[in-house]
Structures are given as C-alpha cells and as structure tokens.
Design a protein around this motif. Structure first.
Motif, PDB file in Angstrom:
ATOM      1  N   GLN A 221      -0.431  -1.937   7.528  1.00 15.89           N
ATOM      2  CA  GLN A 221       0.961  -1.621   7.230  1.00 15.89           C
ATOM      3  C   GLN A 221       1.125  -0.130   6.928  1.00 15.89           C
ATOM      4  O   GLN A 221       0.174   0.534   6.515  1.00 15.89           O
ATOM      5  N   ALA A 222       2.347   0.351   7.094  1.00 12.55           N
ATOM      6  CA  ALA A 222       2.647   1.727   6.690  1.00 12.55           C
ATOM      7  C   ALA A 222       2.549   1.830   5.169  1.00 12.55           C
ATOM      8  O   ALA A 222       2.867   0.877   4.455  1.00 12.55           O
ATOM      9  N   PRO A 223       2.115   2.982   4.638  1.00  5.98           N
ATOM     10  CA  PRO A 223       2.050   3.127   3.175  1.00  5.98           C
ATOM     11  C   PRO A 223       3.450   3.059   2.569  1.00  5.98           C
ATOM     12  O   PRO A 223       4.444   3.409   3.212  1.00  5.98           O
ATOM     13  N   ALA A 224       3.518   2.595   1.313  1.00  6.14           N
ATOM     14  CA  ALA A 224       4.814   2.400   0.658  1.00  6.14           C
ATOM     15  C   ALA A 224       4.826   3.100  -0.700  1.00  6.14           C
ATOM     16  O   ALA A 224       3.811   3.150  -1.395  1.00  6.14           O
ATOM     17  N   LEU A 225       6.000   3.650  -1.051  1.00  3.13           N
ATOM     18  CA  LEU A 225       6.188   4.331  -2.329  1.00  3.13           C
ATOM     19  C   LEU A 225       7.296   3.619  -3.103  1.00  3.13           C
ATOM     20  O   LEU A 225       8.419   3.484  -2.619  1.00  3.13           O
ATOM     21  N   PHE A 226       6.967   3.149  -4.309  1.00  3.91           N
ATOM     22  CA  PHE A 226       7.937   2.499  -5.187  1.00  3.91           C
ATOM     23  C   PHE A 226       8.441   3.529  -6.199  1.00  3.91           C
ATOM     24  O   PHE A 226       7.643   4.149  -6.906  1.00  3.91           O
ATOM     25  N   LEU A 227       9.751   3.697  -6.285  1.00  8.36           N
ATOM     26  CA  LEU A 227      10.377   4.655  -7.199  1.00  8.36           C
ATOM     27  C   LEU A 227      11.000   3.907  -8.383  1.00  8.36           C
ATOM     28  O   LEU A 227      11.583   2.842  -8.208  1.00  8.36           O
ATOM     29  N   PHE A 228      10.878   4.480  -9.581  1.00  6.78           N
ATOM     30  CA  PHE A 228      11.414   3.813 -10.765  1.00  6.78           C
ATOM     31  C   PHE A 228      11.833   4.858 -11.789  1.00  6.78           C
ATOM     32  O   PHE A 228      11.553   6.062 -11.637  1.00  6.78           O
ATOM     33  N   ASP A 229      12.487   4.404 -12.868  1.00  3.65           N
ATOM     34  CA  ASP A 229      12.799   5.261 -14.011  1.00  3.65           C
ATOM     35  C   ASP A 229      12.461   4.493 -15.283  1.00  3.65           C
ATOM     36  O   ASP A 229      11.852   3.408 -15.216  1.00  3.65           O
ATOM     37  N   ASP A 230      12.847   5.029 -16.432  1.00  5.57           N
ATOM     38  CA  ASP A 230      12.504   4.370 -17.698  1.00  5.57           C
ATOM     39  C   ASP A 230      12.981   2.920 -17.734  1.00  5.57           C
ATOM     40  O   ASP A 230      12.275   2.028 -18.228  1.00  5.57           O
ATOM     41  N   ALA A 231      14.178   2.688 -17.220  1.00  4.17           N
ATOM     42  CA  ALA A 231      14.784   1.357 -17.331  1.00  4.17           C
ATOM     43  C   ALA A 231      14.162   0.353 -16.363  1.00  4.17           C
ATOM     44  O   ALA A 231      14.271  -0.857 -16.579  1.00  4.17           O
ATOM     45  N   THR A 232      13.511   0.838 -15.297  1.00  3.53           N
ATOM     46  CA  THR A 232      13.042  -0.081 -14.248  1.00  3.53           C
ATOM     47  C   THR A 232      11.527  -0.108 -14.105  1.00  3.53           C
ATOM     48  O   THR A 232      11.006  -0.688 -13.160  1.00  3.53           O
ATOM     49  N   VAL A 233      10.801   0.491 -15.054  1.00  5.27           N
ATOM     50  CA  VAL A 233       9.347   0.561 -14.913  1.00  5.27           C
ATOM     51  C   VAL A 233       8.728  -0.839 -14.854  1.00  5.27           C
ATOM     52  O   VAL A 233       7.760  -1.068 -14.121  1.00  5.27           O
ATOM     53  N   GLN A 234       9.320  -1.817 -15.576  1.00  4.98           N
ATOM     54  CA  GLN A 234       8.752  -3.159 -15.563  1.00  4.98           C
ATOM     55  C   GLN A 234       9.184  -3.978 -14.344  1.00  4.98           C
ATOM     56  O   GLN A 234       8.742  -5.120 -14.192  1.00  4.98           O
ATOM     57  N   SER A 235       9.994  -3.406 -13.495  1.00  6.68           N
ATOM     58  CA  SER A 235      10.357  -4.121 -12.268  1.00  6.68           C
ATOM     59  C   SER A 235       9.447  -3.730 -11.104  1.00  6.68           C
ATOM     60  O   SER A 235       9.528  -4.323 -10.029  1.00  6.68           O
ATOM     61  N   VAL A 236       8.540  -2.751 -11.319  1.00  5.49           N
ATOM     62  CA  VAL A 236       7.670  -2.281 -10.228  1.00  5.49           C
ATOM     63  C   VAL A 236       6.752  -3.405  -9.748  1.00  5.49           C
ATOM     64  O   VAL A 236       6.640  -3.658  -8.537  1.00  5.49           O
ATOM     65  N   LEU A 237       6.078  -4.092 -10.666  1.00  4.29           N
ATOM     66  CA  LEU A 237       5.142  -5.136 -10.245  1.00  4.29           C
ATOM     67  C   LEU A 237       5.845  -6.301  -9.553  1.00  4.29           C
ATOM     68  O   LEU A 237       5.363  -6.773  -8.507  1.00  4.29           O
TER      69      LEU A 237
END
Length: 665
Positions: free
Chosen positions: A333-349
C-alpha cells in the motif's frame, strides 16, 4: 581448517531447509551478495540492511556447517543480545540433525550475557566460594536495599539516588553511579558493604557479570586461549548493538593478541539503538570494522517503501526493495500520514484500525502482524501532546512491552506472553511465562535454586517439581492458563489458579508461608471503572488494541520502537512522541526529501554531521519505519506542517488522513 566446509551445492539445500526454495540464495539481477555471504567463512562484518535476512543467512550457514563439522571437542559459538538466533534455529532446524547438534556440546548458541555467565563469571565466582543464586538486577537491588541501614536509605533518597546506585563496576564493589558521594563517607561505605553482602549471598545484577569475567581474564589470562581453542569459529548477531562493555570483553576473549578465533559479525550500523538513555556503542572493536561485506537487498518491502525510508539512514546505503513476501498475496500500500491535534490524539488508533480494515481482507487481518509504536513510552501526563504512547492509549502499560525489565507481577508475565503471541499463536510462550513467573515468585520468597541454566523455564520447573506433590498442581495450572489463553478472570484466578501457584511457590522456595512481598507479586490487577465510548477498546493490560470494539476484526500490538526491533510487521504505525522535541516533527526535512543521511556538506564543502540527539532520533525511526512489509503509517500533529508541505508529501505518494476534520467538522 574451514576450507570447503560450505560448497555451492550445499547452498541450495540450506535455502530449501530455511523455506526459501532452492534458489533462495542465488544471485538476483547480478547481485550475488547473499550467495557470497553464504560461502564466506573468513573474519568479516556483514553490513545487512533491514529485511536482508541476516539471521536467516546465519542459521542457514550453521545448518551446513554442523553437517560437516569435523571436530568432536571444538565447537561453533553463536552470540546475540536476544535469543533471536536460537529461536530461528528452533523454528527452522528444530527437527533436523543440524538443529539438534547445535544445542549440544561442543557448540554454544545463546546471548552474550549467558555466554559470559557460563564460561567466565560463574566459574570464577564459584572458585571464590560464592554460590550464585540469582542473576536479576531487580531482585539483587531489592536485596541490597534491604541490607542498607534505614538512615542510609533516607540519606540516599534525600540525595535523589535510587536503588540503581547499588550497582558496582569494579570487583572491590566500588564504582557505579553514586552522584557526588565521597568514597570515604559513611554513606558510601554503607553502599559498598550492602553491595558486598548481597553479592556474597549470591544475588547479582546482570551487568556485574562482566566485572567478574574481566577479573578472571586479569588473573587467569590463559582463559582466553582456552576459549579460542574451544570455539575456533564465532558468529555475533545484531553486532551493531554491542555496548563498549560487551565489545571490549568479546574482543579480549576471541580477537586480541595471538591466534584469534575466526569471527563473523552480522548487523546494520543504521539500526544501532540502545535500551538505556545515554547508552553508547562500542569504541573498542566497533561495528563494522575494516573488512565489510554489504548486503543491500531487502526482502521485506518493495522499492517504493525503500525509497521513502532510506534517507533516514545515518550512513547512506543502497537499499534495494525486493519484497514484500508473497505469503499475504496482497499488493503493498501507499504510505499514510494521520494528522491530529490535542483534541483528537486518542482518535488516531481507532482511525488506524479502520484504515487497516479497509485496506486488507479478512484473511490478512487474521494472519498479519499489525503494530503501533512510539519512540517514548513512559508518559509524562503533563508533557506536550503527544509525549508518549499513553497520550494515544491512556491504558497503555509501558512495563508490558519493556523487554529489558523483568515483569513485576505474575499477571504481567502472562500479559507479556499474550502480547508476544499475537500473529503466531505460539503457546510455548504462555507455558514458559507461567514457569518464569513461578521461578520469580519463589525468588521473592527466598528460594535458592537460582536461574542460571540453558534449560527453558518450563523444563526447569518440571525438573524441580518432578517428584513432589506440587507437580500435579503445576500441570493443573498450565491447563488453566492454556484454556484461557493467559487471560484468566479474577474469579478463576482466586478460586482455581492461585491455590496451585501458592502450593508450587512454597515447594520451590522451601517455605511454609507466603509473605506479603510474594502476596503483592501474586495479586491480580484490579481494573478501574470501564470508560465509555472509543476509549473502552483501549482497556487491556496486555497492550493489545482491538478494532472495532465489538466483534474486532484486527488486533494491533502497542509498544515502544525498542520493543519491536528485529521484527517484521504487515503494517506499522509510527506515532510521534517527545524527547526534547517532537521526534517526527524534527525529522520532517527527511520525510519531505530535503535532507538525506546524517551528514551534509557546508558552504565551504566540508562535511558537517547532525548532532548526537538528531543522529539517535534518525536511527530510532529508521528502525521503526523499516518494520512493515505492506503498509507504513505515521501519526503527526497537523500544526507541524507549514503551507504546501502536505502537498509535497501527497506528490511523493503519501495518503493523508485528517483525524481533525471528522472531529471538528
């Protein structure tokens, strides 16, 4: 002595034995580095890129050598930091004559520490009248701390010194990290006395074995010649991780002076990362040395991924992507970058879990190995988000993934085994974890059977209990552990397992009662009230993240980068973390392609090197980003990117997944 021990006709047989097919070591596109590495038995260092199959190569060489080995009283010595080589020998050669012979006299396969213990430190300590009961830093320091007078402990704590100040570096029990304590002060003398008393009782820290090994070589220099005679051929795996202490001792034993052993080292200088902050590599006999055999072809990932990661290599090397393996029957697969901020850090996983479910079919999700790793995994809750793994997964237990530290409870031994079993289903990990936990509990209870042996923990416990009434309890305990896959409920633990454990521990430690300290070790962890929403799927004490929460389709192992070194994953998510700055944010020039390697030419044409901290950061994340076969993902703060930089990454083939949009939209 070694001429013609490996011939070209042997190479196809060894490749097939290793599951690579008869052409596994054949030249590819004119590159015969793998074939020549198989045939080479001179002293040499193999500089092997990630996924080049260096441990597989080593085991294949051993398979051929042991079938032709002509000596009855001289053997091959195979050393590493972990038991990776021994495990691969067991997996690939376990049922062959070659695999069986390697585990027996005259050969030795094991860790550097176990070699130093068996052939140098333990015989020397016994000759001094000291019977070694236990080599375990955690247990030895607890013993010594207990020996110290109460006022000395108070003084040390006031000075900010912890139990580790009781580790010594000289055979007169001095040295070590003692802050600014003067050597003639009563407090320092009390430290030395506790170190001596604990050692004379038979309790030692891991690295102290090197102190006694070196004293033996000082007093009996002929020992090195004897070991060279016994082991004329030496292999060292993961040689880039040798500390100065290890490298200097191995050089002294096998290489310095006359008639050295023939030695081959396998490693990758770009992956030299160390378990302890501030730990450094070898000055004596560093890797690689003067004679180098490069192995630039990776069978782990395709050229697209090789191009993305090779710029992080501190020492630029050719990195040829010849993967991924065919067993998943799915395209990379193509590499992927997940972007987040303070409020969404726990939504990364959760977003990563959803991405995996969308990217791979059910068969791959079941068979594959999926991980998320961070450079820092001890959380400072007040640190800058994201500081460590705990910001992404609040229930993360760093001790579960920390290979270098012993588990602190019976439950943690089982949790680590469950963690290690993901993707393999290898139940011997559970059995040996149970046995190791019993041995550890008996040490806490004052058992004196020691832990120094080549046998597995399960074999040792079986031998110790074989003619006792506790043996039936051990078998019953194993049934409980295996039936629950190590995930015992608290009710079952209290009603069924704990009575068996207590009977066994009493037998192993020859005691009538279980004390408070053992009771704490055997206590079952109490989970807090279950959180609601997405966070509920993070509540496990074995650092496994299941997605989705109900009827999970994929399990993701969480850990530090150190904890996955040497592993191969189907997909890896590298999470940003903080040490003096955010790691991946600092590495952004390499991700964008504006910097390559660990050095550059300045305006005057002179070479300038990155600082020590940045070089360490590069090596750490080079290790992390070269684990996956099919999918590499990163997670970074959205505000780390300036205008236009995400467009550059998109142009380089990255998929951008913005966790903030869904949350704030």
């Amino acid at each position: 002595m070694f001429d013609d021990l490996i011939r070209e006709q042997d190479v196809a047989w060894a490749a097939a034995l290793m599951g690579l097919g008869p052409e596994g070591f054949a030249p590819v596109d004119g590159d015969d580095s793998r074939l020549q590495a198989m045939l080479n038995l001179d002293t040499v260092d193999f500089e092997a890129c990630p996924g080049s199959g260096k441990t597989t190569l080593l085991v294949a060489k051993l398979a051929v050598l042991t079938t032709r080995w002509p000596h009855r009283h001289q053997g091959i010595c195979v050393l590493s930091h972990t038991n990776a080589a021994r495990n691969e020998i067991s997996a690939k050669l376990g049922n062959s004559a070659a695999g069986i012979s390697l585990t027996r006299y005259p050969h030795f396969v094991g860790t550097i520490h176990s070699f130093v213990n068996e052939y140098l430190a333990l015989p020397w300590l016994r000759s001094k009248g000291i019977e070694v009961r236990c080599i375990d830093t955690q247990i030895a320091l607890a013993k010594r701390w207990g020996i110290l007078p109460g006022n000395t402990r108070w003084t040390l704590q006031q000075r900010g010194l912890k139990e580790s100040c009781l580790i010594y570096t000289r055979s007169n029990y001095t040295g070590g990290r003692t802050g600014n304590l003067g050597p003639k002060t009563p407090t320092y003398q009390a430290l030395v006395n506790a170190r001596r008393a604990g050692s004379e009782q038979g309790y030692f820290c891991f690295d102290e074995m090197f102190v006694w090994a070196n004293e033996l070589l000082d007093k009996r220099p002929e020992t090195a010649a004897d070991l060279r005679q016994r082991f004329p051929l030496v292999f060292v795996d993961e040689a880039q991780d040798n500390s100065e202490e290890q490298s200097a001792l191995l050089h002294r034993v096998f290489c310095a002076g006359d008639v050295p052993s023939r030695r081959q080292r396998f490693g990758d200088s770009n992956q030299a990362i160390y378990a302890r902050p501030g730990a450094d590599g070898a000055d004596t006999d560093p890797f690689p040395g003067a004679v180098v055999h490069p192995m630039p072809r990776s069978y782990r990932f395709a050229q697209g991924m090789a191009d993305e990661v090779k710029g992080l290599g501190v020492t630029p090397q050719a990195l040829i992507g010849a993967g991924p393996p065919l067993h998943h029957d799915v395209a990379p697969q193509a590499p992927a970058l997940f972007l987040f901020d303070d409020a969404t850090v726990q939504s990364v996983l959760p977003r990563y879990g959803a991405y995996l479910v969308a990217s791979f079919d059910a068969a791959v999700l079941e068979r594959g190995v999926f991980t998320a790793v961070a450079g820092v995994h001890d959380l400072d809750a007040n640190g800058r988000v994201p500081h460590a793994m705990g910001h992404y997964a609040p229930a993360y237990d760093p001790n579960c993934a920390r290979k270098e530290a012993a588990p602190s409870s019976f439950a943690q031994y089982l949790a680590r085994a469950r963690f290690a079993m993901v993707g393999s289903g290898n139940t011997d990990k559970l059995i040996n974890a149970t046995a190791s936990a019993l041995l550890a509990a008996s040490e806490v209870a004052g058992g004196t059977h020691g832990r120094m042996a080549r046998k597995s923990p399960h074999r040792r416990v079986t031998d110790l209990l074989s003619e006792t009434e506790a043996h039936a309890g051990y078998l019953a305990l194993l049934e409980i552990v295996l039936a629950s896959r190590g995930e015992i409920s608290e009710a079952d633990w209290q009603a069924e397992a704990l009575p068996c454990v207590e009977t066994i521990v009493k037998q192993l430690s020859n005691t009538e009662a279980i004390g408070n300290e053992v009771g704490v070790f055997l206590g079952w962890p109490h989970a807090g009230p279950p959180p609601e929403g997405e966070a509920a799927i993070l509540v496990r004490n074995d650092n496994l993240f299941a997605y989705p929460g109900k009827e999970p389709q994929v399990q993701i192992r969480l850990g530090s980068i150190h904890s996955v070194k040497g592993e191969t994953h189907t997909a890896t998510l590298v999470l940003d973390s903080f040490y003096f700055d955010h790691h991946l944010s600092e590495l952004k020039p390499w991700l964008l392609g504006t910097k390559v390697g660990g050095s550059r030419a300045n305006a005057r044409g002179r070479t300038e090197f990155e600082g020590t901290r940045m070089l360490g950061r590069l090596k750490l994340h080079y290790v992390a980003m070269t684990r996956p076969t099919h999918l590499l993902c990163l997670a970074m703060r959205k505000d780390a990117f300036a205008e236009g930089e995400l467009d550059i990454l998109t142009g380089r083939g990255w998929t951008i997944i913005d966790c903030c949009e869904q949350a704030h939209g």
